[in-house]
Design an enzyme around this catalytic site. Structure first.
Site, mmCIF file in Angstrom:
data_model
loop_
_atom_site.group_PDB
_atom_site.id
_atom_site.type_symbol
_atom_site.label_atom_id
_atom_site.label_comp_id
_atom_site.label_asym_id
_atom_site.label_seq_id
_atom_site.Cartn_x
_atom_site.Cartn_y
_atom_site.Cartn_z
ATOM 1 N N ARG A 25 0.740 -1.363 0.083
ATOM 2 C CA ARG A 25 0.105 0.000 0.041
ATOM 3 C C ARG A 25 0.942 1.284 0.084
ATOM 4 O O ARG A 25 0.638 2.254 -0.583
ATOM 5 C CB ARG A 25 -0.957 -0.054 1.074
ATOM 6 N N GLY A 91 -0.366 -11.146 -5.262
ATOM 7 C CA GLY A 91 -1.873 -11.451 -5.340
ATOM 8 C C GLY A 91 -2.454 -10.056 -4.667
ATOM 9 O O GLY A 91 -3.297 -9.309 -5.569
ATOM 10 N N ARG A 119 -4.953 -17.760 -9.808
ATOM 11 C CA ARG A 119 -5.807 -17.254 -8.834
ATOM 12 C C ARG A 119 -6.858 -16.540 -9.291
ATOM 13 O O ARG A 119 -6.613 -15.658 -10.230
ATOM 14 C CB ARG A 119 -4.652 -16.316 -7.814
ATOM 15 N N SER A 164 -12.954 -9.481 2.792
ATOM 16 C CA SER A 164 -11.634 -9.339 2.026
ATOM 17 C C SER A 164 -11.212 -8.017 1.924
ATOM 18 O O SER A 164 -11.624 -7.077 1.547
ATOM 19 C CB SER A 164 -11.918 -10.002 0.586
ATOM 20 N N GLN A 166 -8.612 -7.169 0.107
ATOM 21 C CA GLN A 166 -8.109 -6.922 -1.193
ATOM 22 C C GLN A 166 -9.204 -6.284 -2.034
ATOM 23 O O GLN A 166 -9.033 -5.274 -2.879
ATOM 24 C CB GLN A 166 -7.546 -8.075 -2.025
ATOM 25 N N ASP A 316 -3.814 -16.139 6.448
ATOM 26 C CA ASP A 316 -2.608 -16.456 6.248
ATOM 27 C C ASP A 316 -1.597 -17.116 7.251
ATOM 28 O O ASP A 316 -0.487 -18.112 6.907
ATOM 29 C CB ASP A 316 -1.712 -15.147 5.766
ATOM 30 N N LYS A 343 -5.246 -19.202 -2.280
ATOM 31 C CA LYS A 343 -4.202 -18.315 -2.020
ATOM 32 C C LYS A 343 -3.158 -18.767 -3.061
ATOM 33 O O LYS A 343 -3.480 -19.099 -4.089
ATOM 34 C CB LYS A 343 -3.642 -18.454 -0.625
ATOM 35 N N ARG A 347 -3.900 -24.302 0.165
ATOM 36 C CA ARG A 347 -3.097 -24.240 1.250
ATOM 37 C C ARG A 347 -3.776 -25.397 2.302
ATOM 38 O O ARG A 347 -3.031 -26.079 2.881
ATOM 39 C CB ARG A 347 -3.129 -22.937 2.122
#
Length: 433
Positions: A25, A91, A119, A164, A166, A316, A343, A347
């Site tokens: 960011r 991502g 993704r 989310s 993102q 994560d 991800k 995972r």
């Protein structure tokens, strides 16, 4: 790369790499802003370096002044890049860059490595298209490479179906240059680094609690001004040396300068519920975020049921939680984490396969998995699908196992934690290629 069981406790104090989310960011916002942005503590992993190159391709001047010290001189907006924007494995980088670029009258093609090409992208391109951005799918539908045509956006009210950061961030960045007021409604809270940092760059963002989540409002037509950003340590990276201390008998490790944003501390809360001896000292504010030094000591852990609504604050960190759960007494139940399957890799499947190969009892579910702790045999070579968190989690697992644990394709660790091996070995670990 192989981690061998250690006979002596891990000891020492280290500093975690700069927070990955904030590093992305800081570079992107600095590139959108007018004037100079000075950044200290920037993570210099491969993902962040890809974002730095992208910001430069969009017209900003990006300079490395020293270790973790960078300067971004923005031109008050993005310009059409002269080449494809290669985001590597990032991502977060690609999705935030698409949101930022969508607000400007430009065209840009985004691509990445083999992992990024798998993704999903429509979770971000969908709402951006509602605002007026156009997309050409150059590869498989819902995947990069894709070409974005931006400009002429109209604000929307978007209700997220999952928490989310993102998606929220991409919409808000596009909303800076949209006509009207952009509103994002989150049913559950996700990390709020974008809202905090936008304010630091001079934007007005209104956030109101609504039920268990937030309603975020941002008026279009706002410009960003360069500022100073101090990036604190990444809690996702701090988790690895702390986890090692929890499972290697007699250990005591301190990680200094760790971000303690409430939307990022779910793992620490879970460990404490499991009986972990974790203490936080030297609490302070840095870069608009709560920061502290975390000390972990070897602990007799017990399995827990992780609340599903905690997933957004630690999505994560489930791989390293699963590694520590392998040493806990009883079952650790992790559900509501289907996001783990999209991800850098699936995972859930990889952790189940890796832990099982090391002799751990694991049950896989569609939206989660259950780890039953006990002696960890180890002795396996684990496939990582080039996923940095899968690799690091199994290497930590190997430090307390009965036999060494090896991982394939460990070079991707550099995407988020350059210097991981050196840092861990400095504490007394035995990890080598």
């Amino acid at each position: 790369m192989t981690a061998r069981p250690v006979s002596a406790p891990l000891k020492g104090a280290v500093r975690a790499p700069g927070d990955k989310s904030m590093s992305h960011r800081a570079l992107i916002f600095g590139g959108m802003a007018g004037g100079v942005t000075e950044i200290e503590g920037l993570l210099e992993g491969d993902d962040i370096l890809a974002t730095a190159r992208a910001v430069e391709a969009f017209g900003a001047t990006v300079e490395r002044l020293g270790e973790g010290r960078w300067r971004v001189t923005g031109q008050g907006g993005f310009r059409s890049p002269g080449a494809i924007i290669d985001c590597g494995n990032a991502g977060t980088g690609v999705r935030l860059l698409m949101g930022a670029a969508a607000g400007y009258d430009l065209s840009a093609t985004f691509d990445g490595d083999a992992s990024l090409r798998k993704r999903p992208m429509k979770r971000v391109t969908g709402p951006l298209a509602e605002m007026g951005a156009r997309f050409d799918w150059n590869g498989a539908d819902d995947r990069v490479p894709l070409t974005l045509h931006g400009g002429g956006l109209t604000a929307i009210e978007y209700v997220q179906t999952v928490a989310s950061a993102q998606i929220k961030s991409a919409i808000l960045l596009a909303g800076l240059n949209a006509t009207g007021e952009t509103v994002v409604v989150e049913p559950e809270k996700s990390r709020d680094h974008t809202e905090r940092m936008l304010r630091a760059f001079g934007a007005t963002v209104d956030v109101v609690e609504e039920g268990e989540g937030w309603r975020i409002r941002l008026k279009g037509g706002q410009t960003l001004s360069g500022t100073h950003v101090a990036v604190p340590g990444d809690p996702s990276s701090a988790a690895f040396p702390l986890a090692a201390a929890l499972i290697v008998p007699g250990s005591e490790v301190t990680v200094e300068g760790v971000m303690l944003n409430p939307q990022r501390t779910g793992l620490f809360d879970t460990w404490i519920e499991m009986g972990a001896d974790l203490t936080i000292s030297n609490r302070r504010v840095s870069g608009g975020e709560d920061v502290g030094d975390i000390t972990a000591r070897y602990s007799a852990l017990k399995g827990v049921v992780v609340p599903e609504d905690r997933a957004a604050s630690m999505i994560d960190e489930y791989p390293i939680l699963a590694a520590t759960a392998a040493y806990a007494e009883g079952r650790t139940v992790m559900r509501g984490v289907g996001e783990m399957r999209v991800k850098e890799s699936d995972r859930i499947a990889l952790m189940v396969a890796g832990l099982s190969a090391c002799g751990v009892v694991v049950e896989e579910e569609a939206e989660g998995f259950i780890v039953t702790g006990g002696p960890v045999k180890g002795g396996a070579t684990v496939a990582t699908a080039h996923d940095h968190r899968i690799a690091m989690s199994h290497l930590i697992l190997g430090l307390a196992a009965e036999q060494p644990v090896s991982v394939l394709d460990p070079e991707m660790i550099a995407t988020s934690f350059p210097g991981f091996v050196e840092l861990m070995n400095g504490l007394g670990a035995d990890i080598n290629g």
